[in-house]
Write a protein that holds these residues in place. Sequence first.
Motif, short mmCIF file in Angstrom:
data_model
loop_
_atom_site.label_atom_id
_atom_site.label_comp_id
_atom_site.label_asym_id
_atom_site.label_seq_id
_atom_site.Cartn_x
_atom_site.Cartn_y
_atom_site.Cartn_z
N GLU A 263 -12.45 -8.21 -14.81
CA GLU A 263 -12.22 -6.98 -14.04
C GLU A 263 -11.73 -7.29 -12.61
O GLU A 263 -10.89 -6.58 -12.07
CB GLU A 263 -13.56 -6.20 -14.00
N VAL A 264 -12.26 -8.35 -12.04
CA VAL A 264 -11.83 -8.79 -10.70
C VAL A 264 -10.36 -9.19 -10.76
O VAL A 264 -9.54 -8.80 -9.92
CB VAL A 264 -12.69 -9.98 -10.19
N ARG A 265 -10.00 -9.95 -11.79
CA ARG A 265 -8.62 -10.40 -11.92
C ARG A 265 -7.68 -9.21 -12.11
O ARG A 265 -6.61 -9.15 -11.52
CB ARG A 265 -8.47 -11.37 -13.11
N ARG A 266 -8.10 -8.24 -12.95
CA ARG A 266 -7.25 -7.07 -13.18
C ARG A 266 -6.92 -6.38 -11.87
O ARG A 266 -5.77 -6.05 -11.58
CB ARG A 266 -7.95 -6.09 -14.13
N THR A 267 -7.97 -6.18 -11.05
CA THR A 267 -7.78 -5.48 -9.77
C THR A 267 -6.82 -6.25 -8.86
O THR A 267 -5.88 -5.67 -8.31
CB THR A 267 -9.15 -5.35 -9.05
N LEU A 268 -7.04 -7.56 -8.73
CA LEU A 268 -6.22 -8.32 -7.78
C LEU A 268 -4.80 -8.55 -8.30
O LEU A 268 -3.84 -8.51 -7.53
CB LEU A 268 -6.91 -9.64 -7.42
N VAL A 269 -4.67 -8.73 -9.61
CA VAL A 269 -3.32 -8.93 -10.18
C VAL A 269 -2.47 -7.67 -9.96
O VAL A 269 -1.30 -7.75 -9.58
CB VAL A 269 -3.40 -9.30 -11.69
N GLN A 270 -3.12 -6.51 -10.14
CA GLN A 270 -2.41 -5.24 -9.91
C GLN A 270 -1.88 -5.17 -8.47
O GLN A 270 -0.73 -4.81 -8.23
CB GLN A 270 -3.40 -4.11 -10.10
N ARG A 271 -2.73 -5.56 -7.52
CA ARG A 271 -2.32 -5.52 -6.11
C ARG A 271 -1.21 -6.53 -5.83
O ARG A 271 -0.30 -6.27 -5.07
CB ARG A 271 -3.52 -5.80 -5.20
N GLN A 272 -1.34 -7.70 -6.46
CA GLN A 272 -0.31 -8.73 -6.25
C GLN A 272 1.04 -8.26 -6.77
O GLN A 272 2.08 -8.46 -6.15
CB GLN A 272 -0.72 -10.04 -6.94
N ARG A 273 1.03 -7.59 -7.93
CA ARG A 273 2.30 -7.10 -8.49
C ARG A 273 2.93 -6.06 -7.58
O ARG A 273 4.13 -6.06 -7.35
CB ARG A 273 2.06 -6.50 -9.88
N LYS A 274 2.08 -5.18 -7.04
CA LYS A 274 2.59 -4.15 -6.13
C LYS A 274 3.21 -4.77 -4.90
O LYS A 274 4.31 -4.40 -4.49
CB LYS A 274 1.44 -3.22 -5.71
N LEU A 275 2.49 -5.72 -4.31
CA LEU A 275 3.00 -6.39 -3.10
C LEU A 275 4.34 -7.07 -3.40
O LEU A 275 5.29 -6.99 -2.63
CB LEU A 275 2.01 -7.46 -2.62
N GLY A 276 4.40 -7.77 -4.54
CA GLY A 276 5.60 -8.52 -4.92
C GLY A 276 6.78 -7.62 -5.21
O GLY A 276 7.91 -7.92 -4.84
N GLU A 277 6.51 -6.49 -5.87
CA GLU A 277 7.60 -5.60 -6.25
C GLU A 277 8.17 -4.86 -5.06
O GLU A 277 9.36 -4.52 -5.03
CB GLU A 277 7.12 -4.60 -7.32
N ARG A 278 7.31 -4.62 -4.06
CA ARG A 278 7.76 -3.89 -2.88
C ARG A 278 8.71 -4.73 -2.03
O ARG A 278 9.61 -4.22 -1.39
CB ARG A 278 6.55 -3.50 -2.03
N ALA A 279 8.49 -6.04 -2.04
CA ALA A 279 9.26 -6.91 -1.15
C ALA A 279 10.65 -7.18 -1.74
O ALA A 279 10.85 -7.08 -2.94
CB ALA A 279 8.52 -8.22 -0.99
N GLY A 280 11.59 -7.53 -0.86
CA GLY A 280 12.94 -7.86 -1.31
C GLY A 280 12.93 -9.16 -2.10
O GLY A 280 13.64 -9.33 -3.08
N GLY A 281 12.13 -10.08 -1.68
CA GLY A 281 12.00 -11.36 -2.36
C GLY A 281 10.68 -11.95 -1.94
O GLY A 281 10.20 -11.68 -0.84
N VAL A 282 10.10 -12.73 -2.82
CA VAL A 282 8.73 -13.15 -2.53
C VAL A 282 8.40 -14.52 -3.14
O VAL A 282 8.93 -14.88 -4.19
CB VAL A 282 7.76 -12.05 -3.04
N VAL A 283 7.58 -15.26 -2.41
CA VAL A 283 7.02 -16.50 -2.93
C VAL A 283 5.52 -16.25 -3.09
O VAL A 283 4.87 -15.82 -2.14
CB VAL A 283 7.18 -17.67 -1.92
N LEU A 284 5.00 -16.46 -4.28
CA LEU A 284 3.56 -16.30 -4.48
C LEU A 284 2.96 -17.63 -4.90
O LEU A 284 3.56 -18.33 -5.73
CB LEU A 284 3.25 -15.29 -5.59
N ASP A 285 1.80 -17.97 -4.35
CA ASP A 285 1.14 -19.16 -4.87
C ASP A 285 -0.24 -18.81 -5.41
O ASP A 285 -0.88 -17.88 -4.93
CB ASP A 285 1.14 -20.30 -3.85
N GLY A 286 -0.62 -19.52 -6.49
CA GLY A 286 -1.91 -19.22 -7.12
C GLY A 286 -2.16 -20.09 -8.33
O GLY A 286 -1.81 -21.29 -8.33
N ARG A 287 -2.77 -19.50 -9.35
CA ARG A 287 -3.09 -20.26 -10.57
C ARG A 287 -2.41 -19.66 -11.80
O ARG A 287 -2.23 -20.34 -12.80
CB ARG A 287 -4.61 -20.25 -10.83
#
Length: 220
Positions: free
Chosen positions: A103-127
């Motif tokens: 459930e924690v992952r679902r919440t944070l992944v959703q936010r990460q997708r939103k942040l990434g989609e809003r930006a013109g281009g993005v570098v994400l680091d994680g697992r």
Amino acid sequence: MIIAIDGPSGAGKSTLGRMIARELSLLYIDTGAMYRAAALAVIGSGVSTVDQQAVAEVVTRADINLEGDPDSLQVMLDGRDVSQDIRTEEVSHSASVISTIPEVRRTLVQRQRKLGERAGGVVLDGRDIGTIVFPQADVKFFLTAAPEERAHRRYDEDRLKERNATLEETLADINKRDRRDSTRGDSPLAIAEDAIVIDSTEFSIEEVFEQMLKAIRERK
Ligand code: DC
């Protein structure tokens, strides 16, 4: 343009993620910092990390944001700058524990997708960026290095910050987190099929940076 950088802790993901974002003028998202901020919210709330439902509720309510440019990224929790507070051993441990809760992952992944989609281009680091968050990423890297080398790097960083874990303790901690992050049931640390794997044990940060830039330019 979405660039995914995954790998175990201490492999240089965030340093290289920042360098790439700066070089290509992209937004940089440190997803580990989001799990760390979530862990800090959980610690502050007093709920036990064993109580998965209560943890998930705290994380859903927490307002986690990343602000600023790659070099001065501020991690905000409920309007407070927690960039320093999330770098303690206690938070590292709790982040690794709560990130196993679906459930924690679902919440944070959703936010990460939103942040990434809003930006013109993005570098994400994680697992799980190349495998789960953005499986359609344009370029995927999996950065790794021998555990002893990663422990050495972490130990040198810690000494600069006047933390006093021994090299053996640092290595034991890295091994424990690697094991938890790669064996959890929900989106474990894994190499995406189409990821470019770079083992930086024998390379400097600058050499890895050049390899990554070359790969990005070839893909573009
Ligand atoms: O990258 P880091 O050490 O700051 O990450 C802290 C913890 O968060 C790490 O132990 C695993 C977890 N994490 C995760 O599960 N998925 C991500 N995309 C990023 C981090």
